[in-house]
Design an enzyme around this catalytic site. Structure first.
Site, PDB file in Angstrom:
ATOM      1  N   GLY A  10       0.795  -1.223   0.000  1.00 56.02           N
ATOM      2  CA  GLY A  10       0.000   0.000   0.000  1.00 56.02           C
ATOM      3  C   GLY A  10       0.829   1.275   0.000  1.00 56.02           C
ATOM      4  O   GLY A  10       0.527   2.231  -0.720  1.00 56.02           O
ATOM      5  N   ASN A  69       7.157  -2.280  11.234  1.00 56.60           N
ATOM      6  CA  ASN A  69       6.811  -1.909   9.848  1.00 56.60           C
ATOM      7  C   ASN A  69       7.855  -0.982   9.222  1.00 56.60           C
ATOM      8  O   ASN A  69       7.900  -0.831   8.003  1.00 56.60           O
ATOM      9  CB  ASN A  69       5.468  -1.159   9.801  1.00 56.60           C
ATOM     10  CG  ASN A  69       4.305  -1.950  10.363  1.00 56.60           C
ATOM     11  OD1 ASN A  69       3.400  -1.383  10.960  1.00 56.60           O
ATOM     12  ND2 ASN A  69       4.317  -3.259  10.196  1.00 56.60           N
ATOM     13  N   ASN A  72      10.926  -1.006   8.611  1.00 54.15           N
ATOM     14  CA  ASN A  72      12.039  -1.443   7.743  1.00 54.15           C
ATOM     15  C   ASN A  72      11.616  -1.564   6.282  1.00 54.15           C
ATOM     16  O   ASN A  72      12.440  -1.791   5.419  1.00 54.15           O
ATOM     17  CB  ASN A  72      12.621  -2.774   8.239  1.00 54.15           C
ATOM     18  CG  ASN A  72      11.703  -3.954   7.985  1.00 54.15           C
ATOM     19  OD1 ASN A  72      10.521  -3.773   7.702  1.00 54.15           O
ATOM     20  ND2 ASN A  72      12.233  -5.152   8.097  1.00 54.15           N
ATOM     21  N   ARG A  73      10.311  -1.461   5.978  1.00 54.01           N
ATOM     22  CA  ARG A  73       9.905  -1.638   4.580  1.00 54.01           C
ATOM     23  C   ARG A  73       8.727  -0.766   4.173  1.00 54.01           C
ATOM     24  O   ARG A  73       8.417  -0.678   3.003  1.00 54.01           O
ATOM     25  CB  ARG A  73       9.565  -3.107   4.315  1.00 54.01           C
ATOM     26  CG  ARG A  73       8.370  -3.588   5.110  1.00 54.01           C
ATOM     27  CD  ARG A  73       8.232  -5.095   5.083  1.00 54.01           C
ATOM     28  NE  ARG A  73       7.076  -5.530   5.852  1.00 54.01           N
ATOM     29  CZ  ARG A  73       7.017  -5.599   7.168  1.00 54.01           C
ATOM     30  NH1 ARG A  73       8.058  -5.234   7.899  1.00 54.01           N
ATOM     31  NH2 ARG A  73       5.926  -6.018   7.779  1.00 54.01           N
ATOM     32  N   LYS A  85      -2.389   3.731   9.885  1.00 58.38           N
ATOM     33  CA  LYS A  85      -1.603   3.627   8.637  1.00 58.38           C
ATOM     34  C   LYS A  85      -2.241   4.459   7.521  1.00 58.38           C
ATOM     35  O   LYS A  85      -1.556   5.160   6.784  1.00 58.38           O
ATOM     36  CB  LYS A  85      -1.506   2.166   8.185  1.00 58.38           C
ATOM     37  CG  LYS A  85      -0.519   1.351   8.990  1.00 58.38           C
ATOM     38  CD  LYS A  85      -0.315  -0.040   8.399  1.00 58.38           C
ATOM     39  CE  LYS A  85       0.762  -0.785   9.193  1.00 58.38           C
ATOM     40  NZ  LYS A  85       1.009  -2.134   8.687  1.00 58.38           N
ATOM     41  N   ASN A 115      -4.356 -10.500   3.661  1.00 58.31           N
ATOM     42  CA  ASN A 115      -5.008 -11.721   4.161  1.00 58.31           C
ATOM     43  C   ASN A 115      -6.133 -12.146   3.231  1.00 58.31           C
ATOM     44  O   ASN A 115      -6.709 -11.338   2.500  1.00 58.31           O
ATOM     45  CB  ASN A 115      -5.538 -11.501   5.584  1.00 58.31           C
ATOM     46  CG  ASN A 115      -6.673 -10.505   5.606  1.00 58.31           C
ATOM     47  OD1 ASN A 115      -7.830 -10.862   5.404  1.00 58.31           O
ATOM     48  ND2 ASN A 115      -6.354  -9.227   5.814  1.00 58.31           N
ATOM     49  N   ARG A 173      -9.453 -10.227   1.116  1.00 50.85           N
ATOM     50  CA  ARG A 173      -9.410 -10.314  -0.352  1.00 50.85           C
ATOM     51  C   ARG A 173     -10.709 -10.896  -0.891  1.00 50.85           C
ATOM     52  O   ARG A 173     -11.257 -10.425  -1.887  1.00 50.85           O
ATOM     53  CB  ARG A 173      -8.250 -11.214  -0.791  1.00 50.85           C
ATOM     54  CG  ARG A 173      -6.906 -10.533  -0.731  1.00 50.85           C
ATOM     55  CD  ARG A 173      -5.889 -11.398  -1.471  1.00 50.85           C
ATOM     56  NE  ARG A 173      -4.649 -10.668  -1.651  1.00 50.85           N
ATOM     57  CZ  ARG A 173      -3.601 -10.776  -0.851  1.00 50.85           C
ATOM     58  NH1 ARG A 173      -3.650 -11.567   0.187  1.00 50.85           N
ATOM     59  NH2 ARG A 173      -2.510 -10.087  -1.076  1.00 50.85           N
ATOM     60  N   CYS A 227      -5.372 -35.881  16.577  1.00 57.82           N
ATOM     61  CA  CYS A 227      -4.539 -36.808  17.362  1.00 57.82           C
ATOM     62  C   CYS A 227      -3.079 -36.318  17.424  1.00 57.82           C
ATOM     63  O   CYS A 227      -2.416 -36.431  18.456  1.00 57.82           O
ATOM     64  CB  CYS A 227      -4.615 -38.198  16.752  1.00 57.82           C
ATOM     65  SG  CYS A 227      -3.807 -39.431  17.768  1.00 57.82           S
ATOM     66  N   CYS A 277     -19.001 -16.341  -8.606  1.00 61.27           N
ATOM     67  CA  CYS A 277     -19.379 -15.560  -9.792  1.00 61.27           C
ATOM     68  C   CYS A 277     -19.965 -16.416 -10.910  1.00 61.27           C
ATOM     69  O   CYS A 277     -20.355 -15.891 -11.946  1.00 61.27           O
ATOM     70  CB  CYS A 277     -18.173 -14.766 -10.311  1.00 61.27           C
ATOM     71  SG  CYS A 277     -16.952 -15.766 -11.199  1.00 61.27           S
TER      72      CYS A 277
END
Length: 588
Positions: free
Chosen positions: A44, A71, A73-74, A87, A133, A137, A188, A440
């Site tokens: 984003g 967050n 670092n990128r 954000k 995630n 989506r 199990c 769809c």
């Protein structure tokens, strides 16, 4: 520049080069387009920066998250001073500095909230995803299908990335092909016969929820519920004493019971060994870290058994301490919460010691428990750039009324460090919709349940409709009559007054094998038919939740060949069939 004037001059100069590249017609098309961006994280941040520098001026951005120090670092729009802020809001502020002319509206909220429904999405020309995630989506996919708006979908996992374009009736939707779901371990294995660290960590996460979370019948360790929850309602609990008792119950008594199940053990798989607390305290040798001498962080070293035992008791005591006591009964495990992570790490390590499995450092335990795949900033940047290229194609072709599959739009995979045919970027054409897709296409999903008499409607709605089929607030109808209303997910007097009984089984509702239900999710603009069959032979090992989904029944006649070509491209891309559809989940 000191003041607006010079800023605008610089803005004009910068835009002059973009105008020259795009041409006057395209530039005006870009300037006037109304976009919705969903997600302001790894992809984003890069995407918003690209959009304003390409000339887009009407953007709204939705993100529910706040900025965490990890967050930084990128996610390069964020700085240390922004930690704990929204954000969406900070990203909007930051990109406005690139282009003061841009109108950017930030929404700090969950895209699944009802206010961001079909009507909201219909206000935009195109929706651009930058999500991390599967649930979100799937939700946005359904909103865009209902609003008949084009959707740009993107994601990254480590070095791998993918971008594609989705439009109702013209291309595959996000759910035309089954997505790889999270690995579910047989009951199990988790409860009695763990063989790997991940089995013990799954056990420990279930244990945390059992001890400190809301009641949940589907918890894998629910047979331990009475013992584990006995302190929840008590007043003035001595956390240290509770920790010692829970320790003895789990790592001594329960292990003795498991060892007595003779059928499970053999020479190849010896029974587990109890680990009394006093014995654990005498085991003070630390296995150490991952090598590399002095550069190893403390969290990268495997602690001693003594440290794990003391750490476990300390974590239980902390949960019952004055700061946390009020949250017991509603706590949820989070890898970023130090106390819950300490509990899960120490509990998993002690269980590994019981079962002779090599124990883990806190660093490794956190990576596995939080399903962390390291994010790569360069991949996010490449993916966001590809999204903007596809976006310009989508807008240009819409003006010319060209169907997307005949346009210049493509699905593009980012493949590194093993590129396909020496190319890091691998494009392939967009595919037509799967006529049997339950979202769809044919709009019929099929589910097999092990036992209709044992399957409660409320649990079925939660685990199957919301969990497996991705509905947000599903209502279920039988022959036109509502039998499950999302307003009443739990049994209550109000539910009963409305004729809702989520605690009734499918059999009590009059369903039998082959029954047809209608599913409707107004907020998503999604509906489908659901055929339920009973399959008593359903393997509990393979399907621990007690049901099996056949959402889309595979491609129809004539579609198989086209998909075969796509699979071939994907397999080359992924190097192995297993990894085919990257279906990147940007785990930022």
């Amino acid at each position: 520049g000191a003041m607006g004037g010079s800023g605008e001059l610089r803005d004009d100069a910068r835009m002059a080069s973009v105008r020259a590249v795009l041409g006057e017609e395209r530039y005006e098309m870009v300037r006037s387009a109304k976009l919705l961006v969903v997600g302001a994280g790894g992809i984003g941040c890069e995407l918003l920066k690209n959009l304003v520098l390409t000339g887009f001026e009407n953007i709204e951005v939705v993100d529910l998250d706040t900025i965490d120090v990890s967050n930084l670092n990128r996610q390069f729009l964020f700085r240390r001073a922004h930690v704990d802020r929204s954000k969406a809001e900070v990203a909007s502020e930051q990109v406005r500095q690139f282009r003061p002319a841009a109108k950017i509206v930030a929404h700090h909220g969950n895209v699944k909230d009802s206010k961001f429904g079909v009507e909201f999405v219909s206000r935009f020309e195109v929706v651009v995803n930058a999500l991390d995630n599967l649930e979100a989506r799937r939700h946005v996919n359904r909103l865009c299908l209902a609003a008949e708006k084009p959707l740009l979908e993107a994601g990254s996992t480590g070095h791998l990335g993918q971008v594609t374009v989705i439009k109702k009736g013209e291309t595959e939707c996000f759910e035309c092909q089954a997505k790889p779901t999270q690995k579910v371990f047989p009951y199990c294995t988790i409860r009695s016969t763990p063989e790997k660290p991940v089995h013990c960590l799954t056990w420990a996460k279930n244990l945390f929820d059992l001890c400190f979370g809301p009641e949940d019948e589907s918890n894998l360790l629910s047979d331990l519920a009475t013992e584990m929850r006995q302190y929840q309602t008590a007043d003035g609990v001595d956390g240290e004493a509770a920790g010692r008792k829970i320790y003895a119950s789990l790592f001594e008594e329960d292990i003795k019971k498991q060892a007595d199940l003779k059928d499970l053990w053999s020479d190849k798989r010896p029974p587990p060994q109890p680990l009394p607390y006093d014995e654990a305290l005498r085991s003070t040798a630390a296995p150490g870290g991952a090598g590399g001498g002095g550069s190893v962080l403390e969290t990268q070293k495997v602690p001693s058994v003594e440290a794990d035992a003391r750490g476990f008791v300390r974590a239980v005591a902390a949960m019952y301490g004055p700061d946390r006591k009020g949250l017991i009964g509603q706590s949820v495990f989070s890898k970023d919460d130090p106390v819950s992570m300490d509990f899960v790490h120490c509990a998993a390590n002690l269980r590994m010691e019981n079962y002779r499995i090599g124990r883990l450092s806190r660093w490794d335990a956190q990576s596995i428990a939080g399903a962390i795949i390291p994010a790569v900033a360069s991949t996010n940047a490449v993916v966001a750039g590809l999204e903007v290229v596809q976006l310009i194609h989508v807008l240009a072709e819409a003006k010319r009324n060209v169907p997307l599959r005949e346009s210049r739009c493509r699905t593009v995979w980012v493949r590194y460090p093993e590129p396909s045919r020496k190319k890091i970027l691998q494009p392939s054409r967009l595919l037509k919709p799967n006529s049997r897709c339950f979202v769809c296409g044919a709009r019929t999903a099929r589910v097999a349940v092990k036992s209709m008499a044992d399957c409660k409607l409320g649990a079925f709605a939660k685990n199957c409709m919301q969990g497996a089929l991705g509905a947000h607030r599903p209502a279920l109808y039988l022959s036109g009559t509502c039998i499950f209303d999302p307003e009443y997910p739990e049994p209550s007097e109000e539910a009963e007054e409305e004729g809702m009984h989520p605690e009734w089984s499918l059999t009590e509702w009059g369903l039998s094998s082959g029954s047809l239900l209608q599913v409707e999710d107004e907020g998503q603009g999604f509906s489908c038919n659901l055929v339920i069959t009973e399959e008593p032979e359903l393997s509990e090992e393979e399907y621990p939740a007690g049901f099996r989904i056949e959402a889309a029944a595979g491609p129809a006649e004539g579609e198989a060949e086209e998909r075969g070509e796509k699979r071939k491209a994907e397999e080359e891309l992924a190097g192995a069939p297993k990894q085919a559809h990257i279906d990147v989940v940007d785990l930022d």
